[in-house]
Write an enzyme that holds these catalytic residues in place. Sequence first.
Site, mmCIF file in Angstrom:
data_model
loop_
_atom_site.group_PDB
_atom_site.id
_atom_site.type_symbol
_atom_site.label_atom_id
_atom_site.label_comp_id
_atom_site.label_asym_id
_atom_site.label_seq_id
_atom_site.Cartn_x
_atom_site.Cartn_y
_atom_site.Cartn_z
ATOM 1 N N SER A 187 0.837 -1.195 0.000
ATOM 2 C CA SER A 187 0.000 0.000 0.000
ATOM 3 C C SER A 187 0.881 1.257 0.000
ATOM 4 O O SER A 187 1.652 1.461 -0.940
ATOM 5 C CB SER A 187 -0.967 -0.043 1.176
ATOM 6 O OG SER A 187 -1.987 0.916 1.040
ATOM 7 N N ASP A 273 -9.701 -4.981 -4.894
ATOM 8 C CA ASP A 273 -9.174 -4.017 -3.929
ATOM 9 C C ASP A 273 -9.963 -2.716 -4.023
ATOM 10 O O ASP A 273 -9.937 -2.023 -5.046
ATOM 11 C CB ASP A 273 -7.694 -3.770 -4.231
ATOM 12 C CG ASP A 273 -6.971 -3.003 -3.136
ATOM 13 O OD1 ASP A 273 -7.639 -2.351 -2.317
ATOM 14 O OD2 ASP A 273 -5.725 -3.066 -3.112
ATOM 15 N N HIS A 302 -7.780 -5.523 -0.420
ATOM 16 C CA HIS A 302 -6.516 -4.848 -0.113
ATOM 17 C C HIS A 302 -5.565 -5.720 0.715
ATOM 18 O O HIS A 302 -4.377 -5.411 0.796
ATOM 19 C CB HIS A 302 -6.807 -3.540 0.615
ATOM 20 C CG HIS A 302 -5.653 -2.590 0.616
ATOM 21 N ND1 HIS A 302 -4.983 -2.210 -0.538
ATOM 22 C CD2 HIS A 302 -5.023 -1.942 1.633
ATOM 23 C CE1 HIS A 302 -4.013 -1.372 -0.229
ATOM 24 N NE2 HIS A 302 -4.007 -1.195 1.071
#
Length: 324
Positions: A187, A273, A302
Amino acid sequence: MFYDTTAHELLSYRPATPVPADLSDFWRETLDETARFPLDVTVERVTETPLRGAEVYDVGFAGFGGHPIRAWYLLPREPRRDAATIIEFIGYGGGRGLHHELLFWSAAGYPHLIMDTRGQGSSWRVGDTPDPGSSGGPQVPGFLTDGLTAREDYYYRRLFTDAVRAVDAARELPSADPARLVTTGTSQGGALSLVAASLHPGVAAAMPNVPFLCDIRASCRAAVTGPYPELVKWCRTHRSLADRAFATLAYFDVACLVPAAQCPAHFGVALMDETCPPQGVYGCFNVYGGPKEITVYAWNGHESGEAHHLENQHRWLTREAGIG
């Protein structure tokens, strides 16, 4: 919606954000400005630890503006021969955590540097690094909108520079091979791993997983959860400043930076995601300048591949990149 788009179709996607004409000049000047400050790497061994397979060091170095940045360094007692040093960056809201939280790479025999994230580390993993450079201007709670109206004051100018300086710091650590420095993260951490690979010629390989800050305008329109809605909320409130905000963000859109990268990269993407939408990840992957591969998790959000992805990264690093 992009969730109905196949991975094959996403391979032809290109981000629409225009690359600023002075992007290279902006980052060269930013890094030159920080280079005036001594790196000032400190390495202090942690003696009180339950770990037996690795020596633990509390590391400090000077990041953007000479501000002190903390990190952990885990050095395996039985390192792999010619092992790469893994430099890991942390996701949004998290810090470096406790020194025994991230053990995969050191357990596999790799020296492992874990950079703390300035101003973060209070949402899900503890941090120890303040952000003296915060603009103090109006922002949505979080970090994505801190200093958004001026590129010189924007939060990610400081954090991106910290990531580049972490590569410099890694070169000075015990048993680190300066020719085998590999960046990774998930991320926000994935974004930082790509930034370091794009702005620092000393990165030998990058392993970004579901990276944030890729094709920002499109991603914030598609994301349902996570940081991007902070940006939407800010633009909804500051109606007259939205265009100015996106003009700033173009200098920090990772998809604008990665064409300059030359080292091999292994991406991870999750097609469901809702935090870092796959079109943003593919937009970045498709314009990445070096050799590249991508592992697709068709049914994941995610969380992406989690432990499975670590195994895939390790396999790629040792068999494909050939530097592990």
